[in-house]
Design an enzyme around this catalytic site. Structure first.
Site, mmCIF file in Angstrom:
data_model
loop_
_atom_site.group_PDB
_atom_site.id
_atom_site.type_symbol
_atom_site.label_atom_id
_atom_site.label_comp_id
_atom_site.label_asym_id
_atom_site.label_seq_id
_atom_site.Cartn_x
_atom_site.Cartn_y
_atom_site.Cartn_z
ATOM 1 N N SER A 1 0.851 -1.195 0.000
ATOM 2 C CA SER A 1 0.000 0.000 0.000
ATOM 3 C C SER A 1 0.880 1.236 0.000
ATOM 4 O O SER A 1 2.032 1.201 0.467
ATOM 5 C CB SER A 1 -0.886 0.006 1.252
ATOM 6 O OG SER A 1 -1.497 1.260 1.445
ATOM 7 N N TYR B 1 0.348 -0.008 10.735
ATOM 8 C CA TYR B 1 -0.040 -0.383 9.380
ATOM 9 C C TYR B 1 1.088 -0.064 8.403
ATOM 10 O O TYR B 1 1.430 -0.883 7.540
ATOM 11 C CB TYR B 1 -1.310 0.363 8.974
ATOM 12 C CG TYR B 1 -1.795 0.028 7.585
ATOM 13 C CD1 TYR B 1 -2.302 -1.232 7.282
ATOM 14 C CD2 TYR B 1 -1.739 0.980 6.558
ATOM 15 C CE1 TYR B 1 -2.749 -1.529 5.995
ATOM 16 C CE2 TYR B 1 -2.188 0.686 5.284
ATOM 17 C CZ TYR B 1 -2.686 -0.573 4.998
ATOM 18 O OH TYR B 1 -3.122 -0.868 3.727
#
Length: 318
Positions: A158, A184
């Protein structure tokens, strides 16, 4: 090194990427294949003739997805295996049950910005799910991938990797306050570093490994966002353009995963990070929240160190 480009762009769909390809006889595993980008990745692979296994935490949802894929593609060779990436026993069970070659492994499943939580082994949940579980799965299936001769491993990362490098001295927030975005970010950086080191180690076995950013896509991944913020953002962000500015459909979000899994021109070209169906530019900071890959995510020294740490953790708790 020249960046790789393809005939596709941010508006391309997974089905368009595989149009004209015959994947008959090829076997694929897609983690998190019951919904979102994973479902559309699996659908495109099955639509091109591959045998697809959905590796999912919820088998009932997986079976519903398998029926949907079979109905929409006419390919009923879609199987379901239970997989909880945060539980190494579950990972080992899938690995032990696998028989024969594996041509495509798409490490797609993930969680984002979750509240602070830890596995029974004491691993921070986002790193455990997004990186360590997938690491154990890929390493466990290496022999099956090598047996395929021309195998692809796809690591779904990502642009969120720009939030944080991997802190090898404090992977599980023992020494620093927990921050969901940082956790994350480092898990997504780990996904890229895995591709760098896995390709270096496995290229001679005919295994090509790359990482990617799917683009901005509204899926269940945003379940931990504030609902009001989520709805307001959805209302403001337009559909994507060819340059990837805007939100993609799940079918568009799956396109880069499917490209890395199937495109003939990528054979043997690995250890890279792609976005919008092209190799991304190396940057100091991710641009506009979406584009570019930070140099630290491609660093071969860090990649090798993370591999060693991951191997030790998986060996100790597996």
């Amino acid at each position: 090194m020249t960046r790789i480009t393809t005939p596709f762009d941010a508006t391309s769909t997974a089905a368009e990427v595989v149009a004209g390809l015959d994947l008959s006889g090829r076997r694929a595993v897609v983690t998190g294949g019951a919904a979102g980008i994973g479902l559309e990745t699996a659908r495109a692979l099955a639509g091109a003739g591959a045998q697809v296994t959905l590796a999912v935490r919820n088998p009932a949802a997986g079976r519903a997805a398998a029926r949907d894929i079979a109905t929409s593609t006419g390919n009923d060779d879609v199987q379901v295996r239970e997989l909880d990436l945060a539980d190494l026993r579950s990972v080992a069970a899938l690995v032990d049950a696998w028989d024969g070659p594996l041509h495509v492994l798409v490490n797609n499943a993930g969680i984002m910005a979750s509240p602070e939580a830890y596995t029974p082994d004491g691993w921070e949940l986002q790193l455990a799910t997004n990186h360590l579980g997938h690491f154990a799965l890929a390493v466990g299936l290496r022999a099956a991938l090598a047996a395929a001769e021309d195998a692809r491993v796809v690591s779904v990362s990502s642009s969120g990797h720009g939030n944080a490098p991997v802190d090898l001295d404090d992977l599980f927030f023992d020494r620093r306050p927990y921050d969901a975005g940082t956790a994350y970010g480092q898990s997504k950086t780990a996904n890229v570093l895995f591709a760098v080191e896995a390709h270096r180690r496995w290229a001679d076995d005919g295994i090509t490994v790359n990482a990617l950013m799917p683009g901005g896509v509204w899926t269940g991944l945003q379940q931990h966002w504030d609902p009001a913020t989520l709805e307001a953002t959805k209302a403001q962000v337009p559909a994507t353009d060819a340059d990837g500015m805007g939100v993609k459909t799940p079918q568009q979000g799956a396109a880069t995963s499917v490209l890395l899994a199937t495109w003939p021109g990528l054979r043997g070209l690995g250890g890279r990070y792609f976005e919008d169906c092209h190799e991304a530019e190396v940057v100091d900071r991710v641009r506009d929240g979406l584009h570019g890959v930070c140099a630290y995510a491609l660093d071969p020294v860090t990649a090798e160190r993370l591999w060693a740490v991951s191997t030790a953790l998986v060996s100790e708790h597996g």
